[in-house]
Design an enzyme around this catalytic site. Structure first.
Site, short mmCIF file in Angstrom:
data_model
loop_
_atom_site.label_atom_id
_atom_site.label_comp_id
_atom_site.label_asym_id
_atom_site.label_seq_id
_atom_site.Cartn_x
_atom_site.Cartn_y
_atom_site.Cartn_z
N ARG A 193 6.00 -16.31 27.08
CA ARG A 193 5.82 -16.79 25.70
C ARG A 193 6.81 -17.88 25.32
O ARG A 193 6.43 -18.97 24.97
CB ARG A 193 5.85 -15.64 24.70
CG ARG A 193 4.71 -14.67 24.91
CD ARG A 193 4.59 -13.63 23.82
NE ARG A 193 3.48 -12.75 24.14
CZ ARG A 193 3.45 -11.44 23.91
NH1 ARG A 193 4.47 -10.85 23.29
NH2 ARG A 193 2.41 -10.73 24.25
N HIS A 234 6.36 -7.05 30.71
CA HIS A 234 6.32 -8.44 31.18
C HIS A 234 7.24 -8.63 32.39
O HIS A 234 6.88 -9.33 33.35
CB HIS A 234 6.73 -9.40 30.06
CG HIS A 234 5.67 -9.56 29.01
ND1 HIS A 234 4.89 -10.69 28.89
CD2 HIS A 234 5.27 -8.71 28.02
CE1 HIS A 234 4.05 -10.55 27.87
NE2 HIS A 234 4.27 -9.36 27.32
#
Length: 316
Positions: free
Chosen positions: A58, A88
């Site tokens: 991100r 993640h």
């Protein structure tokens, strides 16, 4: 001669739980500076700091975020640092091939079976090394066929994990197998050493009745409410990679509440993951930012229960 002086009470150690960073190095630096500003120097230099996971994706600077973490022990040698694995980070490590092998000798490709119906829609990675890659590594480096994330109201950044910025932070395009070669060994080691759960005894917190000492369990998403806690902790400590989707790292509703057996004992569960700040009783969810550009990265300081953000304007 009798000593009439009572012993000086030991000052409780400061414990700091830091929410998801998601590649935002400037936010991390600002948050760190604010923590230094609002905590007494002697307390800060000996603090236990628990990072709650999700260091990559991100945001634009995953590589620099990992450099920051790797440098902490030498810069702050009296602090203790715990780096939890987020979903993640697990997926990033899976792509790089640094996850521990399944304990029963099975291959990572066995983790695909339960979710194969999603392969086309999620655009799983099919490049170099995919043949025996853990499911989450393939999902992480894939190209999502659906470009718009209706839940978040924004476009996906490459994959369902929004992993494209992580690739780009290492100078390679999203989905490139070259990432396996260019990520430094110290970054791979860092990801390989992330813990899936951390337990800490005798953590003080401020309550309406005064300072109370609790056990703290830190895990990225939370513990499943209806499963035995001891068994969950055992599995998480073993880092059992046979599991295609580790609920304690990636669950939502099923890990939001505290397991029933802990609700009657002084045990805090601290997590990130949920893209919100939620402090209620023994449940601490510290992820105000969720990796979004316009939202802050937050931390909570114990025992004071003070929330500190990267956007706070604190002066030393």
């Amino acid at each position: 001669m009798e000593d009439n002086n009572p012993p000086t009470p030991t000052k409780p150690r400061v414990v700091i739980c830091v929410g998801d960073i998601h590649g935002h190095i400037e936010k991390l630096q600002n948050l760190w500076s604010n923590l230094e500003s609002c905590i007494e120097p002697s307390d800060f230099e000996t603090a236990l700091i628990i990072f709650l996971g999700d260091y990559c994706d991100r945001g634009p600077n995953t590589s620099k975020v990992l450099d920051f973490f790797i440098a902490l022990p030498s810069k702050y040698p009296k602090q203790s640092h715990v780096f939890l694995c987020g979903n993640h980070d697990f997926a990033f490590g899976a792509f790089l091939g640094v996850l521990p092998s399944p304990p029963d000798g099975t291959e990572f490709c066995q983790t695909w079976k339960e979710y194969e119906m999603n392969e086309e829609r999620e655009g799983w990675y099919k490049g170099e090394g995919f043949e025996n890659m853990h499911l989450q590594g393939r999902r992480w480096a894939g190209n999502h066929s659906v470009k718009f994330d209706a839940v978040k109201g924004i476009d996906y950044k490459g994959s369902i994990y929004d992993a494209a910025p992580t690739f780009e932070s290492y100078g390679v395009p999203h989905g490139s197998a070259d990432l396996m070669k260019v990520v430094p060994d110290e970054h791979k080691k860092f990801l390989a050493n992330l813990v899936w759960v951390h337990e800490e005894d005798d953590v003080p917190i401020k309550t309406e009745e005064g300072i109370k000492t609790c056990k703290l369990i830190a895990v990225h998403a939370g513990l499943e409410k209806d499963k035995a806690v001891e068994e969950q902790i055992k599995t998480l400590k073993a880092k059992d990679t046979r599991i295609p989707k580790v609920t304690a790292l990636s669950g939502r509703k099923d890990v939001w509440e505290i397991p029933q057996e802990l609700s009657k004992t002084p045990t805090i569960i601290a997590s990130g993951h949920h893209a919100k700040l939620h402090i209620e009783g023994q449940r601490l969810v510290i992820d105000e930012g969720g990796g979004f550009e316009d939202k802050p990265v937050a931390a909570i300081v114990l025992p004071s229960m003070e929330v500190v953000r990267d956007t706070d304007h604190l002066v030393k």
